[in-house]
Design a protein around this motif. Structure first.
Motif, PDB file in Angstrom:
ATOM      1  N   ARG A   1       0.829  -1.207   0.000  1.00 60.03           N
ATOM      2  CA  ARG A   1       0.000   0.000   0.000  1.00 60.03           C
ATOM      3  C   ARG A   1       0.867   1.261   0.000  1.00 60.03           C
ATOM      4  O   ARG A   1       0.522   2.261  -0.638  1.00 60.03           O
ATOM      5  CB  ARG A   1      -0.938  -0.005   1.211  1.00 60.03           C
ATOM      6  N   GLY A   2       2.005   1.201   0.694  1.00 57.06           N
ATOM      7  CA  GLY A   2       2.931   2.336   0.701  1.00 57.06           C
ATOM      8  C   GLY A   2       3.493   2.603  -0.683  1.00 57.06           C
ATOM      9  O   GLY A   2       3.605   3.759  -1.111  1.00 57.06           O
TER      10      GLY A   2
ATOM     11  N   ALA B   1       4.772   1.439  10.360  1.00 62.32           N
ATOM     12  CA  ALA B   1       4.289   2.769   9.969  1.00 62.32           C
ATOM     13  C   ALA B   1       5.408   3.800   9.861  1.00 62.32           C
ATOM     14  O   ALA B   1       5.488   4.556   8.881  1.00 62.32           O
ATOM     15  CB  ALA B   1       3.228   3.243  10.958  1.00 62.32           C
ATOM     16  N   ASP B   2       6.280   3.841  10.858  1.00 64.71           N
ATOM     17  CA  ASP B   2       7.376   4.823  10.848  1.00 64.71           C
ATOM     18  C   ASP B   2       8.354   4.545   9.714  1.00 64.71           C
ATOM     19  O   ASP B   2       8.853   5.472   9.076  1.00 64.71           O
ATOM     20  CB  ASP B   2       8.115   4.828  12.190  1.00 64.71           C
TER      21      ASP B   2
ATOM     22  N   ALA C   1       3.832  14.487   2.369  1.00 65.97           N
ATOM     23  CA  ALA C   1       3.802  13.428   3.385  1.00 65.97           C
ATOM     24  C   ALA C   1       2.395  13.180   3.915  1.00 65.97           C
ATOM     25  O   ALA C   1       2.015  12.030   4.185  1.00 65.97           O
ATOM     26  CB  ALA C   1       4.735  13.788   4.538  1.00 65.97           C
ATOM     27  N   ALA C   2       1.616  14.222   4.070  1.00 64.00           N
ATOM     28  CA  ALA C   2       0.254  14.076   4.591  1.00 64.00           C
ATOM     29  C   ALA C   2      -0.612  13.296   3.607  1.00 64.00           C
ATOM     30  O   ALA C   2      -1.395  12.419   4.006  1.00 64.00           O
ATOM     31  CB  ALA C   2      -0.348  15.457   4.853  1.00 64.00           C
ATOM     32  N   ARG C   3      -0.480  13.603   2.338  1.00 61.01           N
ATOM     33  CA  ARG C   3      -1.248  12.877   1.328  1.00 61.01           C
ATOM     34  C   ARG C   3      -0.807  11.411   1.289  1.00 61.01           C
ATOM     35  O   ARG C   3      -1.642  10.509   1.142  1.00 61.01           O
ATOM     36  CB  ARG C   3      -1.064  13.518  -0.045  1.00 61.01           C
ATOM     37  N   PHE C   4       0.491  11.182   1.400  1.00 58.28           N
ATOM     38  CA  PHE C   4       1.011   9.810   1.404  1.00 58.28           C
ATOM     39  C   PHE C   4       0.379   9.015   2.539  1.00 58.28           C
ATOM     40  O   PHE C   4      -0.075   7.883   2.331  1.00 58.28           O
ATOM     41  CB  PHE C   4       2.534   9.817   1.553  1.00 58.28           C
TER      42      PHE C   4
ATOM     43  N   LEU D   1      -2.031   5.878   1.948  1.00 59.84           N
ATOM     44  CA  LEU D   1      -1.539   4.600   2.471  1.00 59.84           C
ATOM     45  C   LEU D   1      -2.631   3.805   3.160  1.00 59.84           C
ATOM     46  O   LEU D   1      -2.733   2.585   2.994  1.00 59.84           O
ATOM     47  CB  LEU D   1      -0.390   4.872   3.453  1.00 59.84           C
ATOM     48  N   ASP D   2      -3.463   4.489   3.942  1.00 58.09           N
ATOM     49  CA  ASP D   2      -4.520   3.814   4.702  1.00 58.09           C
ATOM     50  C   ASP D   2      -5.896   3.933   4.052  1.00 58.09           C
ATOM     51  O   ASP D   2      -6.900   3.552   4.655  1.00 58.09           O
ATOM     52  CB  ASP D   2      -4.577   4.386   6.127  1.00 58.09           C
ATOM     53  N   GLY D   3      -5.933   4.456   2.840  1.00 58.36           N
ATOM     54  CA  GLY D   3      -7.214   4.653   2.167  1.00 58.36           C
ATOM     55  C   GLY D   3      -7.764   3.404   1.501  1.00 58.36           C
ATOM     56  O   GLY D   3      -7.039   2.432   1.254  1.00 58.36           O
TER      57      GLY D   3
END
Length: 265
Positions: free
Chosen positions: A156-157, A186-187, A201-204, A208-210
């Motif tokens: 997903r990443g 996650a980190d 980074a916020a969009r990533f 990632l969890d979408g």
């Protein structure tokens, strides 16, 4: 006594009817429905070869090339149904090479797979230089996480990085020597995104969890399972199955044969 016998027969008949109604002929049980085939029956039949040839990625010893001569001598349309799996989407961020390249190599891989990492570091760069750069080959990535939750997260990443045009940079960072040993928590995924140059980074983190990321990974995973693949990496080169992180020569032979066959069409 005859009355009781008739009653017993009626009871058995009723139970049989209920059982038939509960599961119609040809309906898979819940356990068999977990990995649905999202591809045609003809494709599944042809793809049995990929399942048979699947590389045993967990083996501690290097495997010899699987059926090299057959892959080299077979025409590119040995399994024409399998060529339909190439998406050839010019906007696909998880692919590289011309959308109209004569040869498409589909790669089913997992970021926690050691042999996938070996292929990514040692062989893929050579393929890019020799075939992708001159327009002969297109490489289409399919996420095929088979090693648990961290494999799923890494997939997903990678997809999320691709939404910002940095899939292949994320791919390189995730497969770098020693990266797998650090895990894909996650980190760590945030670190890889930063290393890959993902700008937002916020969009990533949101991607990632979408649901879109989960659906995209599941689609690729289901496709691989539908083909009978059971280990990573597994490849299709214009419909010709090739399994494992084999030497450059094995891929070159298959690609050359596929390009030659494509030129005759």
């Amino acid at each position: 006594m005859p009355k009781n016998t008739k009653s017993t027969k009626n009871t058995k008949t009723a139970k049989a009817a209920q059982s038939t109604k509960a599961r119609k002929p040809g309906t898979a049980s819940p356990a068999k429905s977990r990995k649905p085939f999202l591809i045609g029956a003809a494709v599944v039949a042809a793809a049995a070869v990929l399942g048979i040839a699947s590389y045993q990625a967990t083996s501690p010893d290097p495997k010899p090339a699987v059926n090299d001569s057959a892959a080299a001598d077979a025409p590119a349309d040995t399994h024409p149904e399998l060529t339909k799996l190439a998406r050839r989407d010019a906007k696909d961020p998880l692919a590289q090479g011309r959308a109209d390249a004569p040869v498409v190599m589909i790669e089913y891989a997992d970021f926690k797979c050691s042999y996938c990492g070996k292929f990514a570091r040692d062989t893929e760069p050579q393929l890019v230089k020799k075939y992708v750069d001159n327009g002969t080959l297109r490489i289409e990535w399919r996420n095929f996480p088979i090693f648990g939750a961290e494999s799923e997260a890494a997939a997903r990443g990678a997809w999320a990085a691709g939404q910002q045009g940095r899939f292949w940079q994320f791919h390189a960072a995730a497969y770098a020597e020693g990266s797998k040993e650090k895990g894909f928590g996650a980190d760590r995924l945030k670190e890889l995104a930063k290393e890959a140059g993902v700008p937002d980074a916020a969009r990533f983190a949101a991607d990632l969890d979408g649901d879109a990321a989960k659906a995209a990974v599941k689609k690729d995973q289901d496709e691989a399972y539908g083909l009978g693949a059971s280990s990573t990496p597994s490849f299709l080169i214009n419909g010709t199955p090739l399994a494992g992180a084999q030497p450059m020569d094995s891929f070159a032979q298959a690609i050359d044969a596929a390009a030659k066959a494509a030129a005759k069409k």
